[in-house]
Write a protein that holds these residues in place. Structure first.
Motif, mmCIF file in Angstrom:
data_model
loop_
_atom_site.group_PDB
_atom_site.id
_atom_site.type_symbol
_atom_site.label_atom_id
_atom_site.label_comp_id
_atom_site.label_asym_id
_atom_site.label_seq_id
_atom_site.Cartn_x
_atom_site.Cartn_y
_atom_site.Cartn_z
ATOM 1 N N MET A 25 65.717 -24.889 57.507
ATOM 2 C CA MET A 25 64.517 -24.173 56.951
ATOM 3 C C MET A 25 64.768 -24.896 55.572
ATOM 4 O O MET A 25 65.644 -24.678 54.590
ATOM 5 N N LYS A 26 63.544 -25.317 54.951
ATOM 6 C CA LYS A 26 63.696 -26.205 53.499
ATOM 7 C C LYS A 26 62.971 -25.321 52.387
ATOM 8 O O LYS A 26 63.521 -25.098 51.459
ATOM 9 N N TYR A 27 61.844 -24.738 52.700
ATOM 10 C CA TYR A 27 61.187 -23.854 51.708
ATOM 11 C C TYR A 27 60.365 -22.581 52.133
ATOM 12 O O TYR A 27 59.571 -22.902 53.203
ATOM 13 N N ILE A 28 60.315 -21.527 51.441
ATOM 14 C CA ILE A 28 59.858 -20.354 52.120
ATOM 15 C C ILE A 28 59.215 -19.811 50.818
ATOM 16 O O ILE A 28 59.779 -19.641 49.697
ATOM 17 N N GLN A 29 58.142 -19.215 50.924
ATOM 18 C CA GLN A 29 57.350 -18.412 49.708
ATOM 19 C C GLN A 29 56.778 -17.471 50.231
ATOM 20 O O GLN A 29 56.028 -17.364 51.144
ATOM 21 N N LEU A 30 57.245 -16.106 49.617
ATOM 22 C CA LEU A 30 56.482 -14.983 50.350
ATOM 23 C C LEU A 30 55.884 -14.230 48.842
ATOM 24 O O LEU A 30 56.311 -14.451 47.921
ATOM 25 N N GLY A 31 54.730 -13.828 49.152
ATOM 26 C CA GLY A 31 54.154 -13.364 48.064
ATOM 27 C C GLY A 31 52.807 -12.214 48.427
ATOM 28 O O GLY A 31 52.575 -11.932 49.653
ATOM 29 N N TYR A 32 52.691 -11.306 47.292
ATOM 30 C CA TYR A 32 51.909 -10.325 47.683
ATOM 31 C C TYR A 32 50.889 -10.167 46.598
ATOM 32 O O TYR A 32 51.185 -10.144 45.432
ATOM 33 N N THR A 33 49.331 -10.148 46.654
ATOM 34 C CA THR A 33 48.547 -9.907 45.752
ATOM 35 C C THR A 33 47.873 -8.539 45.735
ATOM 36 O O THR A 33 47.413 -8.149 46.937
ATOM 37 N N PHE A 34 48.188 -7.711 44.734
ATOM 38 C CA PHE A 34 47.449 -6.330 44.715
ATOM 39 C C PHE A 34 46.075 -6.387 44.782
ATOM 40 O O PHE A 34 45.337 -7.270 44.158
ATOM 41 N N LYS A 35 45.537 -5.150 45.381
ATOM 42 C CA LYS A 35 44.180 -5.215 45.365
ATOM 43 C C LYS A 35 43.505 -4.782 44.241
ATOM 44 O O LYS A 35 44.052 -4.211 43.125
ATOM 45 N N GLN A 36 42.189 -5.485 43.788
ATOM 46 C CA GLN A 36 41.857 -5.315 42.388
ATOM 47 C C GLN A 36 41.533 -3.574 42.060
ATOM 48 O O GLN A 36 41.429 -3.353 40.984
ATOM 49 N N GLU A 37 41.239 -3.019 43.200
ATOM 50 C CA GLU A 37 41.057 -1.546 42.898
ATOM 51 C C GLU A 37 42.001 -0.871 42.463
ATOM 52 O O GLU A 37 42.073 0.074 41.498
ATOM 53 N N TRP A 38 43.332 -1.122 42.528
ATOM 54 C CA TRP A 38 44.375 -1.072 41.888
ATOM 55 C C TRP A 38 44.787 -1.406 40.704
ATOM 56 O O TRP A 38 45.458 -0.585 39.505
ATOM 57 N N THR A 39 44.640 -2.590 40.340
ATOM 58 C CA THR A 39 44.875 -3.223 39.335
ATOM 59 C C THR A 39 43.988 -3.092 38.007
ATOM 60 O O THR A 39 44.538 -3.038 36.821
ATOM 61 N N ARG A 40 42.886 -2.999 38.298
ATOM 62 C CA ARG A 40 41.793 -2.391 37.261
ATOM 63 C C ARG A 40 42.069 -1.234 36.485
ATOM 64 O O ARG A 40 41.771 -1.181 35.385
ATOM 65 N N LYS A 41 42.740 -0.259 37.040
ATOM 66 C CA LYS A 41 43.295 0.954 36.439
ATOM 67 C C LYS A 41 44.301 0.581 35.190
ATOM 68 O O LYS A 41 44.030 1.285 34.465
ATOM 69 N N PHE A 42 44.718 -0.570 35.494
ATOM 70 C CA PHE A 42 45.865 -1.189 34.245
ATOM 71 C C PHE A 42 45.255 -2.227 33.298
ATOM 72 O O PHE A 42 46.141 -2.786 32.657
ATOM 73 N N LEU A 43 43.908 -2.234 33.602
ATOM 74 C CA LEU A 43 43.351 -3.547 32.749
ATOM 75 C C LEU A 43 43.712 -4.966 33.150
ATOM 76 O O LEU A 43 43.577 -6.001 32.281
ATOM 77 N N VAL A 44 43.975 -5.075 34.331
ATOM 78 C CA VAL A 44 44.545 -6.264 34.879
ATOM 79 C C VAL A 44 43.365 -6.555 36.130
ATOM 80 O O VAL A 44 43.288 -5.950 36.908
#
Length: 66
Positions: free
Chosen positions: A1-20
């Motif tokens: 196994m050479k390369y693994i990337q795991l990620g998560y993008t939060f829903k905009q409904e949650w992030t807009r509460k923090f002005l993001v």
């Protein structure tokens, strides 16, 4: 196994509460494990036992867009 990337993008409904607008967390793994007879040598390399061993790299990150 050479390369693994795991990620998560939060829903905009949650992030807009923090002005993001966009928030993503991720982890990168390079050479996390190798299945071979000899653990100290890169099985894809043409070298012998005198070559450098494979380097394992672990990193994490955060992408924020306002």
């Amino acid at each position: 196994m050479k390369y693994i990337q795991l990620g998560y993008t939060f829903k905009q409904e949650w992030t807009r509460k923090f002005l993001v607008n966009n928030l993503r967390v991720f982890v990168n793994l390079q050479n996390p494990f190798t299945i071979a007879k000899e653990d100290r040598v890169d099985p894809e390399g043409r070298g012998s036992h005198t070559t450098y061993p494979m380097v394992k790299t672990y990193s994490a990150g955060l992408n924020v867009a306002f």
